[in-house]
Design an enzyme around this catalytic site. Structure first.
Site, PDB file in Angstrom:
ATOM      1  CD  GLU A   1      79.476  79.815  84.489  1.00  0.00           C
ATOM      2  OE1 GLU A   1      78.921  80.604  85.459  1.00  0.00           O
ATOM      3  OE2 GLU A   1      78.529  78.783  84.052  1.00  0.00           O
TER       4      GLU A   1
ATOM      5  CE  LYS B   1      72.632  81.800  83.979  1.00  0.00           C
ATOM      6  NZ  LYS B   1      72.110  80.504  83.996  1.00  0.00           N
TER       7      LYS B   1
END
Length: 406
Positions: free
Chosen positions: A210, A226
């Site tokens: 990420e 997410k």
């Protein structure tokens, strides 16, 4: 007192795992020349102090990304760039948010920057194969983890927050040299920021996919992740069809947009690839790309204050979510849910330290969790955290059976 330029201690940078986000062309040729350290309690503004240190060492962090990306110099002794690590606690200080429980790895600085020069050529590994790992001991039980999820749901019901990322910690004793095991973590599939960063008596390894923030070619970019499912065809279909996961994801994308928009010198913020499904090790995860053109002066200190800690590992609203995290999590986040990456000529690339492990000379430490919204199921959240930890634990296991430490 703030720690300034220092020599590099006990753990070298493993030749087989470059510092996270460092240029691939420099693999095995990084020589750490000096470092900056800042701990909670040292005083001062950590964002400003580390920015000043890097600027003084020839990295133009007071005006990032306004010039074309330069090629990394390759001559022996030339400066390649700098690794930068900022802990979750340091991020909370920068954001003016409450601090939670103490870090289980207090020997690791809360801000650490290392300026790297080039050696004349690749070096050979010089590590011992003698490594044994004991039993993992979680800092809370599955029941306690589920209870924390339920408390977040109650806070959402009261209107205190919309989403909170809840994280658990586990640790295990070890003997021998942990660096080869940390190198296996860094090599996990899908690790955009796979690498190892080390200091005096400690090391961290990340397999993070990420992006917290990337500045390159005149744009600033963040890639929030997410939403998680097993990396099967059924898991992919379930993730794409989940209204709960999509709502949770969009909430964090909006938070990321707002964080970028707070920065002076940034143009209109755009969202690309909304809820794109990517693979990390044995999991599918949903990722979006949020970016903006750099229209004026962009300073590292202001960037860190605006973006730390990352929205996908805190929640919304961010400050209120950090208050819930401080109230509920029994062990500090340490090196996890923080930022680590690289600053080079004309660019910056920092990843969020999810899927990250710390070694402190006696124990290995790992963390995992997930975002909680109103319709989160506590037992499912506990299972998701375990699924995220499973590849990390497998990578850390000794290659051949050895006697475990007590």
């Amino acid at each position: 007192m703030v720690h300034g330029s220092r020599s590099i201690g006990h753990y070298p940078t493993p030749p087989f795992a470059r510092p996270p986000a460092a240029p691939a062309s420099c693999l095995g040729r990084h020589r750490a020349s000096a470092s900056f350290q800042w701990f909670l309690g040292d005083g001062g503004d950590p964002a400003e102090l580390v920015s000043g240190y890097l600027e003084d060492n020839g990295l133009g962090v007071r005006n990032i990304g306004r010039t074309a990306t330069q090629v990394c110099p390759t001559g022996a002794g030339s400066i390649c760039g700098a690794a930068l690590y900022v802990s979750a606690d340091a991020g909370s200080v920068m954001a003016g948010a409450p601090l939670g429980a103490a870090s289980p790895v207090p020997s690791i600085p809360d801000v650490y920057a290392v300026v790297y020069a080039h050696d004349s050529g690749p070096t050979e590994p010089g590590f011992s194969s003698d490594f044994a790992l004991g039993e993992w001991t979680p800092s809370w039980t599955p029941h306690e983890h589920a209870a924390a999820v339920s408390e977040v749901r109650q806070a959402i019901g009261r209107g205190d927050v919309y989403q909170v990322n809840v994280v658990g910690h586990t640790s295990a004793p070890y003997t021998g040299d942990p660096l080869p095991a940390l190198g296996r973590v860094a090599a996990l599939p899908g690790a955009r920021y796979g690498g190892v960063l080390a200091g005096s008596g400690w090391a961290l390894a990340t397999a993070s996919p990420e992006t917290l923030v990337e500045v390159r070619d005149g744009r600033i970019i963040t890639r929030p992740i997410k939403g998680t499912r097993p990396a099967t065809a059924a898991g992919r279909r379930e993730l794409l069809a989940s209204a709960k996961e999509r709502a949770e994801h969009v909430m964090i994308v909006d938070l990321s947009r707002n964080d970028l928009a707070r920065l002076p010198g940034v143009g209109p913020v755009e969202v690309q690839d909304l809820f794109a499904v990517r693979r990390w090790s044995g999991l599918w995860q949903a990722e979006s790309v949020v970016s903006a053109p750099i229209a004026g002066r962009l300073d590292l200190a202001g960037l860190l204050r605006a973006l730390m800690p990352g929205g996908s590992v805190t929640g919304a609203p961010k400050i209120a979510a950090l208050g819930e995290i401080a109230r509920l999590e029994p062990v500090g986040r340490g090196v996890s849910m923080a930022a680590v990456g690289w600053i080079g000529p004309g660019h910056l690339d920092l990843g969020l330290t999810i899927r990250t492990v710390a070694a402190d000379g006696a124990r290995l430490h790992a963390w995992a969790g997930g975002g909680i919204v109103w319709d989160s199921d506590p037992e499912a959240e506990v299972a998701e955290a375990a699924a995220k930890l499973a590849p990390i634990k497998a990578a850390l296991s000794p290659v051949s059976p050895q006697r475990s430490p007590n």
